[in-house]
Design a protein around this motif. Structure first.
Motif, PDB file in Angstrom:
ATOM      1  N   TYR A  54      -5.407 -14.250   3.010  1.00 46.87           N
ATOM      2  CA  TYR A  54      -5.366 -13.236   4.065  1.00 46.87           C
ATOM      3  C   TYR A  54      -5.436 -13.888   5.446  1.00 46.87           C
ATOM      4  CZ  TYR A  54      -6.062  -9.099   1.041  1.00 46.87           C
ATOM      5  OH  TYR A  54      -5.913  -8.076   0.140  1.00 46.87           O
ATOM      6  N   GLU A  55      -6.357 -14.852   5.582  1.00 47.37           N
ATOM      7  CA  GLU A  55      -6.536 -15.512   6.879  1.00 47.37           C
ATOM      8  C   GLU A  55      -5.317 -16.350   7.241  1.00 47.37           C
ATOM      9  OE1 GLU A  55      -9.629 -18.603   9.117  1.00 47.37           O
ATOM     10  OE2 GLU A  55     -10.042 -17.901   7.073  1.00 47.37           O
ATOM     11  N   SER A  56      -4.777 -17.084   6.264  1.00 48.16           N
ATOM     12  CA  SER A  56      -3.644 -17.971   6.545  1.00 48.16           C
ATOM     13  C   SER A  56      -2.393 -17.203   6.951  1.00 48.16           C
ATOM     14  CB  SER A  56      -3.338 -18.834   5.311  1.00 48.16           C
ATOM     15  OG  SER A  56      -4.415 -19.680   5.000  1.00 48.16           O
ATOM     16  N   LEU A  57      -2.173 -16.029   6.324  1.00 49.49           N
ATOM     17  CA  LEU A  57      -0.958 -15.258   6.580  1.00 49.49           C
ATOM     18  C   LEU A  57      -1.198 -14.025   7.441  1.00 49.49           C
ATOM     19  CD1 LEU A  57       0.653 -15.475   3.024  1.00 49.49           C
ATOM     20  CD2 LEU A  57       1.360 -16.705   5.095  1.00 49.49           C
ATOM     21  N   SER A  58      -2.459 -13.817   7.857  1.00 42.58           N
ATOM     22  CA  SER A  58      -2.818 -12.750   8.810  1.00 42.58           C
ATOM     23  C   SER A  58      -2.409 -11.361   8.335  1.00 42.58           C
ATOM     24  CB  SER A  58      -2.194 -13.032  10.187  1.00 42.58           C
ATOM     25  OG  SER A  58      -2.624 -14.258  10.710  1.00 42.58           O
ATOM     26  N   PHE A  59      -2.912 -10.980   7.143  1.00 44.02           N
ATOM     27  CA  PHE A  59      -2.660  -9.590   6.730  1.00 44.02           C
ATOM     28  C   PHE A  59      -3.868  -8.950   6.052  1.00 44.02           C
ATOM     29  CE2 PHE A  59      -1.512 -11.918   2.963  1.00 44.02           C
ATOM     30  CZ  PHE A  59      -1.469 -11.049   1.863  1.00 44.02           C
ATOM     31  N   GLU A  60      -5.076  -9.411   6.434  1.00 43.89           N
ATOM     32  CA  GLU A  60      -6.284  -8.853   5.850  1.00 43.89           C
ATOM     33  C   GLU A  60      -6.442  -7.372   6.175  1.00 43.89           C
ATOM     34  OE1 GLU A  60     -11.037  -9.903   5.349  1.00 43.89           O
ATOM     35  OE2 GLU A  60      -9.831 -10.943   6.855  1.00 43.89           O
ATOM     36  N   ARG A  61      -5.913  -6.911   7.304  1.00 44.17           N
ATOM     37  CA  ARG A  61      -6.049  -5.499   7.657  1.00 44.17           C
ATOM     38  C   ARG A  61      -5.295  -4.591   6.695  1.00 44.17           C
ATOM     39  NH1 ARG A  61      -1.740  -3.825  11.329  1.00 44.17           N
ATOM     40  NH2 ARG A  61      -0.292  -5.569  11.679  1.00 44.17           N
ATOM     41  N   HIS A  62      -4.438  -5.188   5.866  1.00 44.27           N
ATOM     42  CA  HIS A  62      -3.700  -4.411   4.880  1.00 44.27           C
ATOM     43  C   HIS A  62      -4.313  -4.528   3.484  1.00 44.27           C
ATOM     44  CE1 HIS A  62      -0.482  -3.533   7.686  1.00 44.27           C
ATOM     45  NE2 HIS A  62      -0.416  -4.816   8.002  1.00 44.27           N
ATOM     46  N   ALA A  63      -5.538  -5.062   3.396  1.00 45.65           N
ATOM     47  CA  ALA A  63      -6.161  -5.309   2.095  1.00 45.65           C
ATOM     48  C   ALA A  63      -6.259  -4.041   1.252  1.00 45.65           C
ATOM     49  CB  ALA A  63      -7.547  -5.920   2.281  1.00 45.65           C
ATOM     50  N   ALA A  64      -6.541  -2.893   1.887  1.00 45.90           N
ATOM     51  CA  ALA A  64      -6.715  -1.634   1.159  1.00 45.90           C
ATOM     52  C   ALA A  64      -5.461  -0.767   1.180  1.00 45.90           C
ATOM     53  CB  ALA A  64      -7.903  -0.862   1.733  1.00 45.90           C
ATOM     54  N   THR A  65      -4.325  -1.338   1.591  1.00 47.20           N
ATOM     55  CA  THR A  65      -3.069  -0.587   1.677  1.00 47.20           C
ATOM     56  C   THR A  65      -2.278  -0.736   0.388  1.00 47.20           C
ATOM     57  OG1 THR A  65      -2.968  -0.992   4.064  1.00 47.20           O
ATOM     58  CG2 THR A  65      -0.946  -0.265   2.998  1.00 47.20           C
ATOM     59  N   ARG A  66      -1.768   0.395  -0.123  1.00 48.75           N
ATOM     60  CA  ARG A  66      -0.924   0.344  -1.308  1.00 48.75           C
ATOM     61  C   ARG A  66       0.383  -0.371  -1.005  1.00 48.75           C
ATOM     62  NH1 ARG A  66      -0.608   6.121  -4.284  1.00 48.75           N
ATOM     63  NH2 ARG A  66       1.572   5.637  -3.812  1.00 48.75           N
ATOM     64  N   SER A  67       0.934  -1.046  -2.012  1.00 47.27           N
ATOM     65  CA  SER A  67       2.136  -1.851  -1.781  1.00 47.27           C
ATOM     66  C   SER A  67       3.336  -1.003  -1.374  1.00 47.27           C
ATOM     67  CB  SER A  67       2.470  -2.678  -3.022  1.00 47.27           C
ATOM     68  OG  SER A  67       2.823  -1.855  -4.113  1.00 47.27           O
ATOM     69  N   ASP A  68       3.389   0.267  -1.821  1.00 48.56           N
ATOM     70  CA  ASP A  68       4.529   1.099  -1.446  1.00 48.56           C
ATOM     71  C   ASP A  68       4.449   1.588  -0.007  1.00 48.56           C
ATOM     72  OD1 ASP A  68       2.464   2.895  -1.765  1.00 48.56           O
ATOM     73  OD2 ASP A  68       3.542   4.257  -3.111  1.00 48.56           O
ATOM     74  N   GLN A  69       3.351   1.243   0.690  1.00 50.85           N
ATOM     75  CA  GLN A  69       3.197   1.607   2.089  1.00 50.85           C
ATOM     76  C   GLN A  69       3.272   0.393   3.016  1.00 50.85           C
ATOM     77  OE1 GLN A  69      -0.559   3.675   2.057  1.00 50.85           O
ATOM     78  NE2 GLN A  69       0.259   5.463   0.993  1.00 50.85           N
ATOM     79  N   LEU A  70       3.547  -0.775   2.460  1.00 53.05           N
ATOM     80  CA  LEU A  70       3.627  -2.002   3.250  1.00 53.05           C
ATOM     81  C   LEU A  70       5.005  -2.147   3.879  1.00 53.05           C
ATOM     82  CD1 LEU A  70       1.933  -4.529   0.782  1.00 53.05           C
ATOM     83  CD2 LEU A  70       0.881  -3.462   2.791  1.00 53.05           C
ATOM     84  N   SER A  71       5.057  -2.774   5.042  1.00 57.17           N
ATOM     85  CA  SER A  71       6.340  -3.136   5.635  1.00 57.17           C
ATOM     86  C   SER A  71       6.965  -4.261   4.815  1.00 57.17           C
ATOM     87  CB  SER A  71       6.146  -3.597   7.080  1.00 57.17           C
ATOM     88  OG  SER A  71       5.430  -4.829   7.116  1.00 57.17           O
ATOM     89  N   GLY A  72       8.265  -4.501   5.040  1.00 53.06           N
ATOM     90  CA  GLY A  72       8.939  -5.564   4.300  1.00 53.06           C
ATOM     91  C   GLY A  72       8.305  -6.925   4.524  1.00 53.06           C
TER      92      GLY A  72
END
Length: 234
Positions: free
Chosen positions: A133-151
Protein backbone atom coordinates in the motif's frame (compact mmCIF):
# COMPACT_ATOMS: atom_id res chain seq x y z
CA UNK A 1 -5.56 -14.30 -11.22
CA UNK A 2 -4.65 -17.40 -9.31
CA UNK A 3 -1.97 -17.53 -6.60
CA UNK A 4 1.47 -18.13 -8.06
CA UNK A 5 2.47 -21.62 -6.95
CA UNK A 6 3.91 -24.58 -8.84
CA UNK A 7 0.99 -26.03 -10.80
CA UNK A 8 2.19 -29.55 -11.61
CA UNK A 9 5.14 -31.87 -11.37
CA UNK A 10 5.98 -30.96 -14.96
CA UNK A 11 6.86 -27.51 -13.64
CA UNK A 12 8.80 -28.68 -10.59
CA UNK A 13 11.63 -26.59 -9.17
CA UNK A 14 15.05 -27.42 -10.57
CA UNK A 15 18.34 -27.31 -8.71
CA UNK A 16 20.28 -28.19 -11.83
CA UNK A 17 20.11 -24.65 -13.23
CA UNK A 18 22.58 -23.06 -10.81
CA UNK A 19 22.79 -19.75 -12.68
CA UNK A 20 19.18 -19.49 -13.83
CA UNK A 21 16.16 -19.10 -11.60
CA UNK A 22 13.84 -19.84 -14.54
CA UNK A 23 14.58 -21.69 -17.79
CA UNK A 24 12.25 -22.40 -20.72
CA UNK A 25 13.54 -24.46 -23.62
CA UNK A 26 12.04 -25.28 -27.01
CA UNK A 27 8.54 -23.99 -26.22
CA UNK A 28 6.03 -24.69 -28.99
CA UNK A 29 2.33 -23.83 -29.04
CA UNK A 30 -0.37 -23.91 -31.71
CA UNK A 31 -4.08 -23.11 -31.45
CA UNK A 32 -6.80 -24.90 -33.38
CA UNK A 33 -9.38 -22.65 -34.99
CA UNK A 34 -12.73 -23.39 -36.60
CA UNK A 35 -14.61 -26.68 -36.94
CA UNK A 36 -14.04 -29.72 -39.11
CA UNK A 37 -13.57 -29.90 -42.09
CA UNK A 38 -12.44 -26.25 -42.18
CA UNK A 39 -10.47 -26.51 -38.95
CA UNK A 40 -6.98 -25.04 -39.13
CA UNK A 41 -3.96 -24.74 -36.87
CA UNK A 42 -2.36 -21.40 -35.95
CA UNK A 43 1.22 -21.82 -34.72
CA UNK A 44 2.22 -19.13 -32.22
CA UNK A 45 5.46 -20.41 -30.66
CA UNK A 46 8.04 -22.34 -32.69
CA UNK A 47 10.72 -23.33 -30.19
CA UNK A 48 11.04 -20.26 -27.96
CA UNK A 49 13.81 -20.26 -25.35
CA UNK A 50 14.09 -17.98 -22.32
CA UNK A 51 16.08 -17.85 -19.10
CA UNK A 52 16.31 -15.52 -16.10
CA UNK A 53 19.28 -15.30 -13.77
CA UNK A 54 19.04 -14.38 -10.10
CA UNK A 55 18.63 -10.61 -9.69
CA UNK A 56 18.03 -10.03 -13.41
CA UNK A 57 15.39 -7.75 -14.96
CA UNK A 58 14.47 -8.89 -18.47
CA UNK A 59 12.08 -7.34 -20.96
CA UNK A 60 10.17 -9.47 -23.48
CA UNK A 61 8.90 -7.45 -26.44
CA UNK A 62 7.07 -8.25 -29.63
CA UNK A 63 4.25 -7.15 -31.87
CA UNK A 64 0.63 -7.71 -30.91
CA UNK A 65 -0.21 -11.35 -31.59
CA UNK A 66 3.42 -12.46 -31.49
CA UNK A 67 2.75 -14.88 -28.62
CA UNK A 68 4.10 -12.92 -25.64
CA UNK A 69 1.13 -13.58 -23.37
CA UNK A 70 0.96 -17.20 -24.53
CA UNK A 71 4.59 -17.69 -23.52
CA UNK A 72 3.94 -15.99 -20.16
CA UNK A 73 0.96 -18.28 -19.44
CA UNK A 74 3.12 -21.30 -20.26
CA UNK A 75 5.86 -20.07 -17.91
CA UNK A 76 3.43 -19.82 -14.98
CA UNK A 77 1.73 -23.11 -15.78
CA UNK A 78 -1.64 -21.63 -16.76
CA UNK A 79 -1.27 -23.09 -20.27
CA UNK A 80 0.43 -26.27 -21.41
CA UNK A 81 2.93 -26.14 -24.28
CA UNK A 82 2.74 -28.56 -27.18
CA UNK A 83 6.47 -29.16 -26.74
CA UNK A 84 9.32 -27.87 -24.60
CA UNK A 85 10.18 -27.70 -20.90
CA UNK A 86 9.96 -25.14 -18.11
CA UNK A 87 11.91 -25.32 -14.84
CA UNK A 88 12.27 -22.80 -12.06
CA UNK A 89 13.79 -22.40 -8.63
CA UNK A 90 11.51 -20.81 -6.04
CA UNK A 91 8.06 -19.27 -6.06
CA UNK A 92 6.54 -17.46 -9.03
CA UNK A 93 4.48 -14.29 -8.81
CA UNK A 94 2.22 -13.59 -11.79
CA UNK A 95 0.59 -10.32 -12.81
CA UNK A 96 -1.67 -10.95 -15.86
CA UNK A 97 -2.42 -8.24 -18.37
CA UNK A 98 -6.12 -8.24 -17.48
CA UNK A 99 -6.69 -8.23 -13.70
CA UNK A 100 -8.68 -11.25 -12.54
CA UNK A 101 -10.24 -10.23 -9.23
CA UNK A 102 -13.43 -10.78 -7.29
CA UNK A 103 -15.83 -7.87 -7.79
CA UNK A 104 -17.37 -7.99 -4.32
CA UNK A 105 -14.11 -8.20 -2.37
CA UNK A 106 -12.24 -5.17 -1.09
CA UNK A 107 -8.50 -4.68 -1.59
CA UNK A 108 -7.89 -5.82 2.00
CA UNK A 109 -9.99 -8.92 1.45
CA UNK A 110 -8.07 -9.77 -1.72
CA UNK A 111 -4.75 -9.57 0.12
CA UNK A 112 -6.08 -11.71 2.97
CA UNK A 113 -7.44 -14.32 0.53
CA UNK A 114 -4.24 -14.50 -1.49
CA UNK A 115 -2.13 -14.55 1.68
CA UNK A 116 -3.98 -17.66 2.82
CA UNK A 117 -3.56 -19.26 -0.60
CA UNK A 118 0.18 -18.57 -0.45
CA UNK A 119 0.32 -20.13 3.03
CA UNK A 120 1.49 -16.88 4.64
CA UNK A 121 1.14 -16.31 8.38
CA UNK A 122 -1.51 -13.61 9.05
CA UNK A 123 0.96 -11.11 10.50
CA UNK A 124 3.39 -11.62 7.61
CA UNK A 125 0.57 -11.01 5.15
CA UNK A 126 -0.46 -7.82 6.95
CA UNK A 127 3.13 -6.51 6.96
CA UNK A 128 3.52 -7.24 3.26
CA UNK A 129 0.13 -5.64 2.52
CA UNK A 130 1.05 -2.44 4.39
CA UNK A 131 4.36 -2.21 2.53
CA UNK A 132 2.62 -2.63 -0.84
CA UNK A 133 0.00 0.00 0.00
CA UNK A 134 2.77 2.42 0.97
CA UNK A 135 4.95 1.66 -2.07
CA UNK A 136 2.11 2.11 -4.58
CA UNK A 137 0.12 4.73 -2.61
CA UNK A 138 -3.34 3.19 -2.53
CA UNK A 139 -3.97 2.48 1.15
CA UNK A 140 -7.00 4.80 1.09
CA UNK A 141 -8.67 2.21 -1.13
CA UNK A 142 -8.07 -0.65 1.33
CA UNK A 143 -11.81 -0.98 2.13
CA UNK A 144 -12.99 -0.34 -1.45
CA UNK A 145 -14.53 -3.15 -3.47
CA UNK A 146 -12.64 -4.01 -6.65
CA UNK A 147 -15.65 -3.23 -8.87
CA UNK A 148 -15.49 0.36 -7.58
CA UNK A 149 -11.78 0.91 -8.26
CA UNK A 150 -10.45 3.06 -11.09
CA UNK A 151 -8.45 1.32 -13.80
CA UNK A 152 -5.16 2.61 -12.40
CA UNK A 153 -5.93 1.49 -8.84
CA UNK A 154 -7.07 -1.91 -10.10
CA UNK A 155 -3.69 -2.25 -11.82
CA UNK A 156 -2.01 -1.47 -8.49
CA UNK A 157 -4.03 -4.20 -6.78
CA UNK A 158 -3.17 -6.62 -9.60
CA UNK A 159 0.55 -5.91 -9.14
CA UNK A 160 0.31 -5.94 -5.36
CA UNK A 161 -1.19 -9.44 -5.30
CA UNK A 162 1.71 -10.71 -7.42
CA UNK A 163 4.19 -9.08 -5.02
CA UNK A 164 2.52 -10.20 -1.80
CA UNK A 165 4.51 -13.37 -1.07
CA UNK A 166 7.86 -11.87 -2.17
CA UNK A 167 8.35 -14.40 -5.01
CA UNK A 168 11.81 -15.26 -6.31
CA UNK A 169 10.55 -14.73 -9.87
CA UNK A 170 8.05 -12.02 -10.78
CA UNK A 171 6.33 -12.37 -14.17
CA UNK A 172 4.52 -9.22 -15.31
CA UNK A 173 2.35 -8.90 -18.43
CA UNK A 174 1.99 -5.21 -19.40
CA UNK A 175 2.12 -4.30 -15.67
CA UNK A 176 2.08 -0.49 -15.90
CA UNK A 177 -0.86 -0.09 -18.28
CA UNK A 178 -3.09 2.53 -16.68
CA UNK A 179 -0.41 3.87 -14.33
CA UNK A 180 0.14 7.60 -14.08
CA UNK A 181 3.73 8.82 -14.30
CA UNK A 182 4.22 8.96 -10.52
CA UNK A 183 3.06 5.34 -10.13
CA UNK A 184 5.22 4.35 -13.11
CA UNK A 185 8.29 5.68 -11.27
CA UNK A 186 7.23 3.91 -8.07
CA UNK A 187 6.89 0.71 -10.06
CA UNK A 188 10.50 0.96 -11.19
CA UNK A 189 11.60 1.67 -7.61
CA UNK A 190 9.99 -1.64 -6.63
CA UNK A 191 11.71 -3.42 -9.52
CA UNK A 192 15.06 -1.94 -8.44
CA UNK A 193 14.51 -3.15 -4.88
CA UNK A 194 13.80 -6.65 -6.13
CA UNK A 195 16.93 -6.66 -8.25
CA UNK A 196 19.03 -5.63 -5.23
CA UNK A 197 17.43 -8.42 -3.20
CA UNK A 198 18.43 -10.99 -5.83
CA UNK A 199 14.88 -11.41 -7.12
CA UNK A 200 14.24 -11.79 -10.86
CA UNK A 201 11.67 -9.90 -12.93
CA UNK A 202 10.34 -10.60 -16.43
CA UNK A 203 8.31 -7.78 -17.97
CA UNK A 204 6.24 -8.25 -21.12
CA UNK A 205 5.46 -5.18 -23.19
CA UNK A 206 4.69 -4.45 -26.84
CA UNK A 207 7.31 -1.69 -26.70
CA UNK A 208 10.07 -0.54 -24.35
CA UNK A 209 10.86 3.12 -23.77
CA UNK A 210 13.35 2.94 -20.87
CA UNK A 211 15.79 0.31 -22.09
CA UNK A 212 18.41 1.32 -19.51
CA UNK A 213 16.16 -0.05 -16.75
CA UNK A 214 16.54 -3.60 -18.09
CA UNK A 215 19.51 -5.95 -17.91
CA UNK A 216 18.43 -7.59 -21.17
CA UNK A 217 15.67 -7.21 -23.73
CA UNK A 218 14.46 -10.27 -25.61
CA UNK A 219 12.34 -10.04 -28.74
CA UNK A 220 9.70 -12.57 -29.76
CA UNK A 221 9.45 -12.82 -33.54
CA UNK A 222 8.12 -15.59 -35.80
CA UNK A 223 7.51 -17.74 -32.75
CA UNK A 224 11.11 -17.63 -31.53
CA UNK A 225 13.01 -15.52 -29.02
CA UNK A 226 16.09 -13.51 -29.86
CA UNK A 227 18.02 -10.66 -28.24
CA UNK A 228 17.59 -7.22 -29.69
CA UNK A 229 20.82 -7.61 -31.69
CA UNK A 230 19.08 -10.24 -33.79
CA UNK A 231 21.13 -13.27 -32.76
CA UNK A 232 19.42 -16.46 -31.67
CA UNK A 233 18.95 -16.94 -27.92
CA UNK A 234 21.34 -19.55 -26.56
Amino acid sequence: MSPATPVSTAYASSTQQLQSVLTATGIEKAYRRGVWPARRSLTVLRGADLSLAHGEVVGLVGENGSGKSTLMKILVGALRPDAGTVSYDGRLGYCPQEPIVYERLTCDEHFELFGRAYGMAPEAERRARRAIYESLSFERHAATRSDQLSGGTLSKLNLGLALLADPEVLLLDEPYAGFDFDTYLKFWDLVGQRRQAGRSVLIISHFVTDEERFDRIVQLRDGKTQPRDGKAVA
